[in-house]
Design an enzyme around this catalytic site. Structure first.
Site, short mmCIF file in Angstrom:
data_model
loop_
_atom_site.label_atom_id
_atom_site.label_comp_id
_atom_site.label_asym_id
_atom_site.label_seq_id
_atom_site.Cartn_x
_atom_site.Cartn_y
_atom_site.Cartn_z
N ASP A 78 -18.13 -109.61 26.61
CA ASP A 78 -17.59 -110.89 26.79
C ASP A 78 -17.04 -111.70 25.68
OD1 ASP A 78 -16.41 -112.98 28.40
OD2 ASP A 78 -18.32 -114.14 28.39
N CYS A 98 -2.62 -101.70 43.49
CA CYS A 98 -2.60 -102.94 44.52
C CYS A 98 -1.49 -102.93 45.45
CB CYS A 98 -2.11 -104.26 43.34
SG CYS A 98 -3.40 -104.61 42.27
#
Ligand code: SF4
Ligand code: SF4
Length: 312
Positions: free
Chosen positions: A133, A187
């Site tokens: 992260d 998608c």
């Protein structure tokens, strides 16, 4: 003949690493060849547009992010792992990802265990560093390059095995391994995440303007929040699951949720209970979770906004 033996050994190593990573609870594992980042120009443009809001560390890290070898000059390959967290849309004031253990130490510890378990095959001197992260690495790009998934319309990585509610971690290697094939964007004509966003910050090309993103504003933004924007927060106190929890791929994947993040919440995080916490209660309630990283002042600001919104 020599070439066949080399390929067989490479496949064995990858399978060995995958098996160890799955044994640690990761839901997906992939491999990428280290080279300059493909997203540097787009990232610079995003910064120039001020879409990073107050996340100035992203500007400071921009040059470092352009190539993993800025972190590890000898790196040739990258192992990318995904750790799944619960995705149910519950309308809870605390985001799905923040209810379990803080993912930074959990993933770092598990990647250290992975490094230890493959050291005999790769050579300990060829493993590391670990990134999770906050390290200067464009994680989403590397997840795509390692075949973990594709970047969905809302900007998160979507994985066929994990949907889009998971954390990413990386382990760099100084040896070459066969990279995983990339996955085509699936998608299609879905736009559920765009419709779910309460502040309309998702733009074409998967770009997101953090200045109006509920997740950024509740977690990272310091100071007051424009009431015109915070009126759209609903009961949110920390984070925002709206554009990720609606993704249909969450329900298609079979990857297990990492046990450290699989926390039952019930009424623990109701707005009523959150508003009753003082500074000590806040620290006790959220110790070792991602919420602990926020100050009590910011938490109180967010609770106040959520109460105002729910009384309307
Ligand atoms: S996190 Fe929330 S505000 Fe931010 S883009 Fe997603 S739905 Fe919109
Ligand atoms: S909700 Fe639909 S458009 Fe958005 S990331 Fe998921 S599949 Fe893609």
């Amino acid at each position: 003949m020599v070439r066949i033996v080399v390929i067989l050994m490479t496949v064995k190593l990858e399978e060995y690493i995958r098996e160890r990573a799955f044994g640690l609870g990761f839901g997906a594992v992939g491999f990428a060849e280290v080279s300059p980042s493909r997203s540097t120009e787009a990232f610079r443009e995003w910064l120039a547009n001020k879409y990073c809001a107050g996340m100035h560390y992203l500007e400071r890290h921009a040059a470092l992010r352009s190539d993993p070898r800025n972190l590890a000059p000898q790196a040739r390959s990258m192992i990318v792992v995904g750790a799944r967290y619960p995705f149910e849309q519950t309308g809870c004031a605390i985001s799905n990802f923040a209810r379990g253990a803080d993912y930074h130490p959990v993933l770092k510890e598990k990647l250290a265990q992975l490094a230890g378990s493959i050291a005999g095959k790769c050579g300990a001197e060829n493993i590391g560093p670990i990134c999770v992260d906050s390290d200067p690495l464009p994680e989403r790009e590397w997840a795509v390059r390692a075949g973990i998934g594709w970047i969905g319309r809302q900007g998160s990585v979507v994985s066929p095995e994990m949907g889009c509610c998971f954390f990413l971690g990386e382990l760099l290697l100084n040896i070459k391994v066969e990279h995983s094939p990339e996955i085509t964007n699936q998608c299609g004509d879905c736009d559920l995440c765009l419709k779910a966003c309460p502040t309309g910050v998702i733009m074409p090309e998967n770009q997101l303007d953090a200045r109006r993103c509920v997740s950024y504003l509740t977690i990272e933004h310091r100071g007051e929040i424009n009431p015109e924007i915070s009126a759209a927060f609903g009961n949110t106190v920390f984070g925002c699951d709206r554009c990720t929890s609606v993704c249909p791929w969450n329900r298609r994947g079979n990857a297990p949720i990492m046990p450290e993040f699989n926390i039952a919440t019930g009424a623990v995080f109701s707005l009523e209970k959150l508003s009753a916490l003082d500074n000590i209660g806040f620290k006790k309630q959220f110790q070792k979770t991602p919420v602990e990283r926020m100050s009590f002042e910011r938490f109180s600001r967010n609770v106040g906004i959520a109460i105002r919104n729910t009384k309307k």
